[in-house]
Enzyme design. Structure first.
Site, short mmCIF file in Angstrom:
data_model
loop_
_atom_site.label_atom_id
_atom_site.label_comp_id
_atom_site.label_asym_id
_atom_site.label_seq_id
_atom_site.Cartn_x
_atom_site.Cartn_y
_atom_site.Cartn_z
N THR A 386 1.31 -1.10 -0.24
CA THR A 386 -0.13 0.71 -0.49
C THR A 386 0.81 1.37 -0.39
O THR A 386 1.62 1.17 0.30
CB THR A 386 -0.54 0.00 1.68
OG1 THR A 386 -1.61 -1.39 1.24
CG2 THR A 386 -1.91 0.84 1.59
N ASN A 406 -2.29 -3.93 -2.50
CA ASN A 406 -2.55 -5.21 -1.64
C ASN A 406 -1.19 -5.70 -1.37
O ASN A 406 -0.34 -4.65 -0.88
CB ASN A 406 -3.70 -6.50 -1.58
CG ASN A 406 -2.96 -6.98 -0.45
OD1 ASN A 406 -3.49 -6.59 0.45
ND2 ASN A 406 -4.23 -8.28 -0.12
N GLY A 478 1.27 -0.82 5.14
CA GLY A 478 1.32 -1.15 5.75
C GLY A 478 0.74 -2.91 6.18
O GLY A 478 0.69 -3.13 7.83
#
Ligand code: GLY
Length: 577
Positions: A386, A406, A478
């Site tokens: 991301t 993703n 994250g």
């Protein structure tokens, strides 16, 4: 269980992180001496700023602001410049969320999350025995959700933009044609993924070549795609020639996304989650992201404790935050999903009564066991990778945007003719209730796969007000660690008096209920502290843990100037004027 594949390449940065931490701690020590402290400050500007994962993207966004554009105009240019220069997460083939605060105080949120294709089904990633097949939800054509990013930037622009889209995309198209320079961190990331790119695409692709730091990558195919979008608008991507090429590509690889899926995609305006924390007003993303609800739950659970008296990353501080995180993530797995498909008791989940009760049983003497903790009881309820950027414009508007494919480079499936990677967002669904996804997150029915449903996210683009005025725009990539990184960054400034840059630099930790362990950034926390936590029954993990988040944030200082916090863990850069 470790945070699988959220960002495998980060281990390469351990050395530079160690050096930064030594600098960080040496600076903090000075604050205890009689000498005046020397705070580490990020870029300071008078009027406007963009902080993102790449210098080129921050520069292009800032140039749009200088031309007279506002934060939403800059969003279009910054987001697409990240798609050009940061294919790891910047994208046309993914989705995201934006939270905004206008200069007059109006608040809002935009959901341009991917959707499950019409042909998706609940058990599509299970084998004949009913066991999950992770490689199907994480890599290749079935992992791909219907992309939302182009719909998102056009929707934001339609409502608030002031400059023509053609002007906003012009510098991005020029950059894709001229090329951008590979950084050291990028070289290492690309090298790691070369084999899987070739295997997944059954061919070489632009990003499978052997790039070295300093090489220039030109992406003519992406420049052409962006030019067609500039010429024909949003529908070029969802109904035009680009849609035709995209669907033909996906179907050639035996994927299930159709022209109908693309034609039906819409970005949606949502009501953000808004709550108070010790005088701050926090505005964050609502479902289908879990970010705002979880952040609210954690902050309300820790609110009664005097964290500033305990001290930054002190034993008690870590215990309180960990126990609140444990409880919030347990609820996340059970209650949260796409609000268009499931009923979510948000008001109860973030209410003080519910959260007080949730912290019952917490004691400083001993860790709660995640195995002894389930989701909370809500009366009446039936039932990576991301990237983030923050923008404050010269008019006083602020946006906080997190966007994603993703996993790193998403599904690894690269549409060579169009110049971009496709997401693997289908893995963010609960493929099988009780089974962890690539971030180790456990889900339930609320996040089961259904046609046209949006998969649950952890993205937490957040804006914070203090005394009724804009104070901070913050967010991070994250995966599951997003929520806890945003939390710690806000606390670092508010509770522990750090500058924006210090708050972003400071070492972070993370707990997510299951697996029952606290993950610490390696070499960042003292062995004595970790021993103390273990003696109270906590499992600690810093061996294989990766960097937790890459926060990009902007703080409004008391004199009205802006301070950028660009994360040292990446190539992140603040630019402004
Ligand atoms: N794909 C990561 C997230 O949405 O949380």
């Amino acid at each position: 269980m470790k945070l699988k594949n959220s960002n495998p390449s980060f281990n390469f940065y351990s050395f530079s992180i160690l050096i930064s931490l030594l600098l960080f701690f040496s600076c903090k020590e000075k604050t205890n001496s009689s000498e005046a402290p020397h705070p580490i400050r990020g870029l300071i500007t008078e009027k406007a700023m963009v902080v993102s994962a790449r210098k080129e993207a921050s520069e292009i966004g800032t140039a749009i602001l200088k031309q007279g554009g506002n934060a939403f105009d800059a969003m279009v240019a910054t987001e697409m410049a990240l798609a050009v220069t940061y294919p790891y997460a910047g994208n046309l083939g993914g989705g995201g969320f934006m939270v905004y605060r206008l200069s007059d105080g109006e608040l809002g949120a935009l959901d341009y999350r991917e959707k499950a294709p019409l042909a998706a089904s609940k058990n599509m990633f299970l084998d004949e025995e009913g066991n999950p097949i992770p490689e199907k939800s994480q890599v290749g054509p079935l992992a791909v959700g219907v992309p939302g990013s182009i719909a998102g930037i056009f929707e934001a622009h339609k409502k608030f933009g002031t400059l023509p889209i053609t002007e906003l995309l012009k510098p991005v198209i020029a950059l894709a044609n001229k090329g951008y320079v590979v950084t050291k961190k990028q070289e290492k990331r690309l090298q790691r993924f070369t084999d899987i790119f070739i295997e997944t695409n059954q061919d070489t692709i632009l990003y499978a070549k052997s790039y070295q730091q300093g090489d220039t990558i030109k992406n003519k195919a992406l420049a052409n795609t962006l030019q067609r979008i500039a010429d024909h608008g949003r529908d070029e991507f969802y109904k035009g020639a680009t849609a035709d090429s995209l669907v033909a590509f996906i179907q050639r690889h035996n994927g299930i996304i159709t022209k109908e899926d693309l034609a039906k995609y819409e970005a949606k305006w949502r009501k953000p989650v808004v709550f108070d924390y010790k005088g701050l007003k926090v505005i964050s993303m609502s479902p289908p992201s879990s970010g705002g609800v979880c952040l609210a739950q954690i902050m309300k659970m820790i609110e009664p404790y005097e964290l500033s008296a305990f001290g930054h990353n002190n034993l008690k501080t870590i215990q309180v935050i960990t126990e609140a995180e444990r409880r919030a993530y347990a609820d996340r797995g059970y209650y949260l999903g796409d609000p268009d498909f499931v009923q979510i008791p948000i008001d109860t989940l973030i209410s003080e009564d519910y959260l007080d009760e949730r912290m019952d049983g917490f004691t400083f003497q001993k860790a709660t066991k995640s195995s002894d903790l389930n989701y909370g009881s809500v009366p009446g309820y039936e039932s990576s990778e991301t990237t983030h950027y923050s923008i404050v414009d010269q008019f006083g508007n602020a946006i906080s945007v997190t966007t994603t494919l993703n996993g790193a480079y998403g599904s690894k499936l690269y549409v060579d003719s169009l110049g971009f990677f496709l997401n693997n967002e289908m893995d963010d669904f609960s493929v099988k209730p009780g089974t962890p996804n690539m971030f180790g997150l456990i889900g339930a029915e609320a996040n089961a796969i259904a046609p046209e449903k949006r998969m649950l996210s952890s993205m937490t683009p957040t804006i914070v007000e203090k005394d009724g005025k804009l104070w901070m725009s913050v967010g991070t990539p994250g995966g599951s660690t997003i929520i806890t990184s945003v939390l710690q960054t806000i606390l670092n400034v508010y509770e522990f008096d750090m500058t924006m840059q210090e708050a972003v630099n400071a070492p972070r930790f993370h707990h997510q209920w299951l697996p029952d362990e606290i993950v610490f950034e390696p070499n960042s926390f003292s062995p004595k502290l970790l021993d103390s936590l273990r003696s109270k029954g906590y499992t600690t993990d810093e061996k294989e843990s990766t960097v937790i988040g890459k926060v990009d944030a902007i703080l409004v200082l008391p004199d009205g100037t802006l301070e950028g916090g660009a994360d040292r863990r990446g190539d992140d850069t603040a630019v402004g004027f």
